[in-house]
Motif scaffolding. Sequence first.
Motif, PDB file in Angstrom:
ATOM      1  N   GLY B   3       0.839  -1.194   0.000  1.00  0.00           N
ATOM      2  CA  GLY B   3       0.000   0.000   0.000  1.00  0.00           C
ATOM      3  C   GLY B   3       0.875   1.246   0.000  1.00  0.00           C
ATOM      4  N   VAL B   4       0.661   2.129   0.985  1.00  0.00           N
ATOM      5  CA  VAL B   4       1.442   3.352   1.131  1.00  0.00           C
ATOM      6  C   VAL B   4       2.359   3.196   2.344  1.00  0.00           C
ATOM      7  CG1 VAL B   4       1.389   5.852   1.440  1.00  0.00           C
ATOM      8  CG2 VAL B   4      -0.442   4.709   0.152  1.00  0.00           C
ATOM      9  N   THR B   5       3.636   3.353   2.130  1.00  0.00           N
ATOM     10  CA  THR B   5       4.594   3.247   3.227  1.00  0.00           C
ATOM     11  C   THR B   5       5.259   4.592   3.459  1.00  0.00           C
ATOM     12  OG1 THR B   5       6.325   2.523   1.702  1.00  0.00           O
ATOM     13  CG2 THR B   5       5.035   0.803   2.807  1.00  0.00           C
ATOM     14  N   GLN B   6       5.600   4.858   4.720  1.00  0.00           N
ATOM     15  CA  GLN B   6       6.249   6.107   5.097  1.00  0.00           C
ATOM     16  C   GLN B   6       7.415   5.810   6.020  1.00  0.00           C
ATOM     17  OE1 GLN B   6       2.092   8.367   5.938  1.00  0.00           O
ATOM     18  NE2 GLN B   6       3.913   9.580   6.400  1.00  0.00           N
ATOM     19  N   THR B   7       8.487   6.544   5.870  1.00  0.00           N
ATOM     20  CA  THR B   7       9.606   6.483   6.801  1.00  0.00           C
ATOM     21  C   THR B   7      10.094   7.896   7.089  1.00  0.00           C
ATOM     22  OG1 THR B   7      11.154   6.198   4.960  1.00  0.00           O
ATOM     23  CG2 THR B   7      10.395   4.195   6.078  1.00  0.00           C
ATOM     24  N   PRO B   8      10.561   8.169   8.330  1.00  0.00           N
ATOM     25  CA  PRO B   8      10.489   7.279   9.488  1.00  0.00           C
ATOM     26  C   PRO B   8       9.109   7.303  10.125  1.00  0.00           C
ATOM     27  CG  PRO B   8      11.425   9.365  10.155  1.00  0.00           C
ATOM     28  CD  PRO B   8      11.162   9.480   8.672  1.00  0.00           C
ATOM     29  N   LYS B   9       8.869   6.502  11.123  1.00  0.00           N
ATOM     30  CA  LYS B   9       7.607   6.516  11.879  1.00  0.00           C
ATOM     31  C   LYS B   9       7.627   7.600  12.948  1.00  0.00           C
ATOM     32  CE  LYS B   9       5.813   1.844  11.276  1.00  0.00           C
ATOM     33  NZ  LYS B   9       6.606   1.532  10.091  1.00  0.00           N
ATOM     34  N   PHE B  10       8.778   7.829  13.531  1.00  0.00           N
ATOM     35  CA  PHE B  10       8.932   8.855  14.558  1.00  0.00           C
ATOM     36  C   PHE B  10      10.222   9.628  14.285  1.00  0.00           C
ATOM     37  CE2 PHE B  10       5.636   7.297  17.360  1.00  0.00           C
ATOM     38  CZ  PHE B  10       5.617   5.940  17.132  1.00  0.00           C
ATOM     39  N   GLN B  11      10.216  10.920  14.645  1.00  0.00           N
ATOM     40  CA  GLN B  11      11.421  11.721  14.487  1.00  0.00           C
ATOM     41  C   GLN B  11      11.380  12.886  15.449  1.00  0.00           C
ATOM     42  OE1 GLN B  11      14.048  11.037  12.109  1.00  0.00           O
ATOM     43  NE2 GLN B  11      15.087  12.511  13.444  1.00  0.00           N
ATOM     44  N   VAL B  12      12.504  13.162  16.089  1.00  0.00           N
ATOM     45  CA  VAL B  12      12.661  14.346  16.926  1.00  0.00           C
ATOM     46  C   VAL B  12      13.768  15.193  16.319  1.00  0.00           C
ATOM     47  CG1 VAL B  12      13.196  15.255  19.208  1.00  0.00           C
ATOM     48  CG2 VAL B  12      11.914  13.117  18.999  1.00  0.00           C
ATOM     49  N   LEU B  13      13.466  16.452  16.074  1.00  0.00           N
ATOM     50  CA  LEU B  13      14.436  17.385  15.510  1.00  0.00           C
ATOM     51  C   LEU B  13      14.628  18.563  16.442  1.00  0.00           C
ATOM     52  CD1 LEU B  13      13.283  17.744  11.779  1.00  0.00           C
ATOM     53  CD2 LEU B  13      15.197  16.387  12.643  1.00  0.00           C
ATOM     54  N   LYS B  14      15.760  19.210  16.305  1.00  0.00           N
ATOM     55  CA  LYS B  14      15.964  20.483  16.972  1.00  0.00           C
ATOM     56  C   LYS B  14      15.634  21.601  15.978  1.00  0.00           C
ATOM     57  CE  LYS B  14      19.578  18.794  20.071  1.00  0.00           C
ATOM     58  NZ  LYS B  14      20.989  18.910  20.493  1.00  0.00           N
ATOM     59  N   THR B  15      15.215  22.730  16.513  1.00  0.00           N
ATOM     60  CA  THR B  15      14.905  23.877  15.662  1.00  0.00           C
ATOM     61  C   THR B  15      16.078  24.178  14.724  1.00  0.00           C
ATOM     62  OG1 THR B  15      13.430  24.837  17.306  1.00  0.00           O
ATOM     63  CG2 THR B  15      14.351  26.328  15.671  1.00  0.00           C
ATOM     64  N   GLY B  16      15.759  24.343  13.442  1.00  0.00           N
ATOM     65  CA  GLY B  16      16.776  24.650  12.448  1.00  0.00           C
ATOM     66  C   GLY B  16      17.317  23.455  11.692  1.00  0.00           C
ATOM     67  N   GLN B  17      17.106  22.253  12.229  1.00  0.00           N
ATOM     68  CA  GLN B  17      17.578  21.065  11.518  1.00  0.00           C
ATOM     69  C   GLN B  17      16.694  20.789  10.307  1.00  0.00           C
ATOM     70  OE1 GLN B  17      17.704  18.078  14.747  1.00  0.00           O
ATOM     71  NE2 GLN B  17      19.946  18.167  14.602  1.00  0.00           N
ATOM     72  N   SER B  18      17.220  20.012   9.395  1.00  0.00           N
ATOM     73  CA  SER B  18      16.450  19.647   8.210  1.00  0.00           C
ATOM     74  C   SER B  18      16.239  18.141   8.179  1.00  0.00           C
ATOM     75  CB  SER B  18      17.187  20.093   6.943  1.00  0.00           C
ATOM     76  OG  SER B  18      18.441  19.436   6.854  1.00  0.00           O
ATOM     77  N   MET B  19      15.224  17.719   7.458  1.00  0.00           N
ATOM     78  CA  MET B  19      14.989  16.303   7.279  1.00  0.00           C
ATOM     79  C   MET B  19      14.043  16.079   6.098  1.00  0.00           C
ATOM     80  SD  MET B  19      12.213  14.722   9.920  1.00  0.00           S
ATOM     81  CE  MET B  19      12.401  13.169   9.056  1.00  0.00           C
ATOM     82  N   THR B  20      14.061  14.851   5.603  1.00  0.00           N
ATOM     83  CA  THR B  20      13.176  14.469   4.506  1.00  0.00           C
ATOM     84  C   THR B  20      12.323  13.296   4.941  1.00  0.00           C
ATOM     85  OG1 THR B  20      14.767  15.227   2.832  1.00  0.00           O
ATOM     86  CG2 THR B  20      13.058  13.660   2.125  1.00  0.00           C
ATOM     87  N   LEU B  21      11.019  13.427   4.743  1.00  0.00           N
ATOM     88  CA  LEU B  21      10.084  12.341   4.988  1.00  0.00           C
ATOM     89  C   LEU B  21       9.861  11.619   3.656  1.00  0.00           C
ATOM     90  CD1 LEU B  21       9.558  14.463   7.288  1.00  0.00           C
ATOM     91  CD2 LEU B  21       7.225  13.581   7.348  1.00  0.00           C
TER      92      LEU B  21
END
Lengths: 110, 114
Positions: B3-21
Amino acid sequence: QKEVEQNSGPLSVPEGAIASLNCTYSDRGSQSFFWYRQYSGKSPELIMSIYSNGDKEDGRFTAQLNKASQYVSLLIRDSQPSDSATYLCASMDSNYQLIWGAGTKLIIKP
Amino acid sequence: NAGVTQTPKFQVLKTGQSMTLQCAQDMNHNSMYWYRQDPGMGLRLIYYSASEGTTDKGEVPNGYNVSRLNKREFSLRLESAAPSQTSVYFCASSYTSGGADTQYFGPGTRLTVL
C-alpha cells in the motif's frame, strides 16, 4: 474560506444502538463527500462516499446527504465497541481537493 | 501489496535542523499527497502531485518542499524545522486527483521539533 464543521464529541453511544454523526460544509460547489474512520494512533481509512442527495447504505453504515442544507451525516446501526474511533468528514472542492473536518470522537459503551 | 509506506515513523528534531520524509506507494496510483494533522484540526494539505512530474501547493505549503521522484515515490522536505511544524504527517495516494477516487493513507510520521 471553505470549511467542514463537525462536533468534536466525544459522542457516547450504548452498544447495539444507532450512532449518528453529523457534518456541515460551507462550499456550495462541493459535489462529493466522504466519511473516513481513524482509530487512535492510526491513519484514516475510507468508510463511505456519497455524491447524490438522499441515503446510501453499506452494511451497518448509512450516509445521508442534503445539498440544500449543506449537511452530511453518517448513521452506524447496531454499534459495536470496534466502531469506537474518530470519524472524519471531508468534502471535495471544485479543485478536486479534500476539505476535512476536525472529526467526531465516537465511544461505544459495552 | 504494502500500500502506502512512510519512513520514518517517529522523528525528533531540533529547531533549524532539516529532514526528509519519505513516502512510497505500490498501487500504481498517479496522484500523491502530503497532509499534516494537528490536535483539534482537520487534515491540512501541504503539497500534492496530480501526476508524475507535477507538484502543486496545498493549503499550508510554507516551510516545506516536495519532490515527486518517480510514479511511486513522493518526498517531503523540511529545510529548517520550527516548533510549529510539530505534527503528524500523512502521505496519501489515489488513482487520479480528479473526480472522487479514494485516497489511501500511509501509517504517518510523528514529528516533534524542539
